[in-house]
Motif scaffolding. Sequence first.
Motif, mmCIF file in Angstrom:
data_model
loop_
_atom_site.group_PDB
_atom_site.id
_atom_site.type_symbol
_atom_site.label_atom_id
_atom_site.label_comp_id
_atom_site.label_asym_id
_atom_site.label_seq_id
_atom_site.Cartn_x
_atom_site.Cartn_y
_atom_site.Cartn_z
ATOM 1 N N TRP A 125 12.009 63.629 -25.830
ATOM 2 C CA TRP A 125 12.526 64.903 -25.320
ATOM 3 C C TRP A 125 11.385 65.734 -24.731
ATOM 4 C CZ3 TRP A 125 13.061 69.794 -28.553
ATOM 5 C CH2 TRP A 125 13.670 70.814 -27.818
ATOM 6 N N SER A 157 11.061 66.673 -20.861
ATOM 7 C CA SER A 157 10.945 68.099 -20.552
ATOM 8 C C SER A 157 9.717 68.377 -19.692
ATOM 9 C CB SER A 157 10.878 68.918 -21.844
ATOM 10 O OG SER A 157 12.081 68.789 -22.566
ATOM 11 N N ARG A 204 10.334 67.634 -16.188
ATOM 12 C CA ARG A 204 11.231 68.621 -15.571
ATOM 13 C C ARG A 204 10.623 70.024 -15.569
ATOM 14 N NH1 ARG A 204 16.679 66.508 -18.618
ATOM 15 N NH2 ARG A 204 16.869 64.595 -17.421
ATOM 16 N N ASP A 205 9.378 70.144 -15.991
ATOM 17 C CA ASP A 205 8.669 71.428 -16.065
ATOM 18 C C ASP A 205 9.357 72.445 -16.980
ATOM 19 O OD1 ASP A 205 6.448 70.831 -14.514
ATOM 20 O OD2 ASP A 205 7.555 71.195 -12.653
ATOM 21 N N ASN A 206 10.012 71.952 -18.006
ATOM 22 C CA ASN A 206 10.609 72.826 -19.007
ATOM 23 C C ASN A 206 9.586 72.980 -20.138
ATOM 24 O OD1 ASN A 206 12.090 74.128 -20.963
ATOM 25 N ND2 ASN A 206 13.943 72.897 -20.625
ATOM 26 N N ASN A 226 8.784 75.247 -22.401
ATOM 27 C CA ASN A 226 9.160 75.641 -23.762
ATOM 28 C C ASN A 226 9.708 74.456 -24.549
ATOM 29 O OD1 ASN A 226 8.353 78.325 -23.549
ATOM 30 N ND2 ASN A 226 10.322 78.949 -22.663
ATOM 31 N N SER A 227 10.496 73.614 -23.901
ATOM 32 C CA SER A 227 11.022 72.415 -24.565
ATOM 33 C C SER A 227 9.919 71.404 -24.841
ATOM 34 C CB SER A 227 12.124 71.775 -23.723
ATOM 35 O OG SER A 227 13.256 72.617 -23.670
ATOM 36 N N TYR A 236 -0.740 75.324 -20.616
ATOM 37 C CA TYR A 236 0.044 74.978 -19.424
ATOM 38 C C TYR A 236 -0.574 73.836 -18.620
ATOM 39 C CZ TYR A 236 2.320 79.294 -20.723
ATOM 40 O OH TYR A 236 2.970 80.268 -21.429
ATOM 41 N N HIS A 256 2.693 69.262 -17.522
ATOM 42 C CA HIS A 256 3.833 69.560 -16.654
ATOM 43 C C HIS A 256 4.039 68.387 -15.716
ATOM 44 C CE1 HIS A 256 0.696 70.537 -13.746
ATOM 45 N NE2 HIS A 256 0.186 71.343 -14.664
ATOM 46 N N SER A 257 4.977 68.519 -14.807
ATOM 47 C CA SER A 257 5.363 67.388 -13.955
ATOM 48 C C SER A 257 4.236 66.851 -13.079
ATOM 49 C CB SER A 257 6.553 67.777 -13.075
ATOM 50 O OG SER A 257 6.191 68.825 -12.193
#
Length: 174
Positions: free
Chosen positions: A54, A58, A61-63, A65-66, A139, A142-143
Amino acid sequence: MLVLLLVSIIMMFAAFTSAYIVRREEGNWLEFDLPSVLLVNTIVIILSSIFMQWAYVSAKRDNLNSVKLGLVLTIVAGCAFLVGQWEGWGQLVQDKVFFGGSTANPSGSFLYVLTGVHAFHLITGLVFLIIVVISALKYKVHSKNLTRIELCTIYWHFLGALWIYLYVFLILNH
């Protein structure tokens, strides 16, 4: 590099499980019940892989927080697995199954080695996870920057598959 690590771990556990079978056939093998927590740990490690996957999806998908939540849940599940291992070893001691000493038997020693070496590798996976969590907090996961989480995901799923193999092996050969 990760592939070499995984292959070496596979070879090590292949040697351990082969030695287990050979030694068991030589006799003087103590029969005892496996700690019931090993089944619980199997469920926990499967859940941890779900959390890890997950987090990885995530990240794609650049989510963010997830990603963070998935990684933290994976760490919590990994720690719960280690607590379960500790409980299992405690149950073995209560059942007078020891790793070494004058009252030890190879059957118990093998169980401690198989579960202990897996626990060691899980601890290394937790260290990698913490590094990825720190990166995610900055950060950097990410994707467009998936390498850390991708490698960690592969290793974590490998540890889960290895545990399932060990559990099934012990159920069938104990």
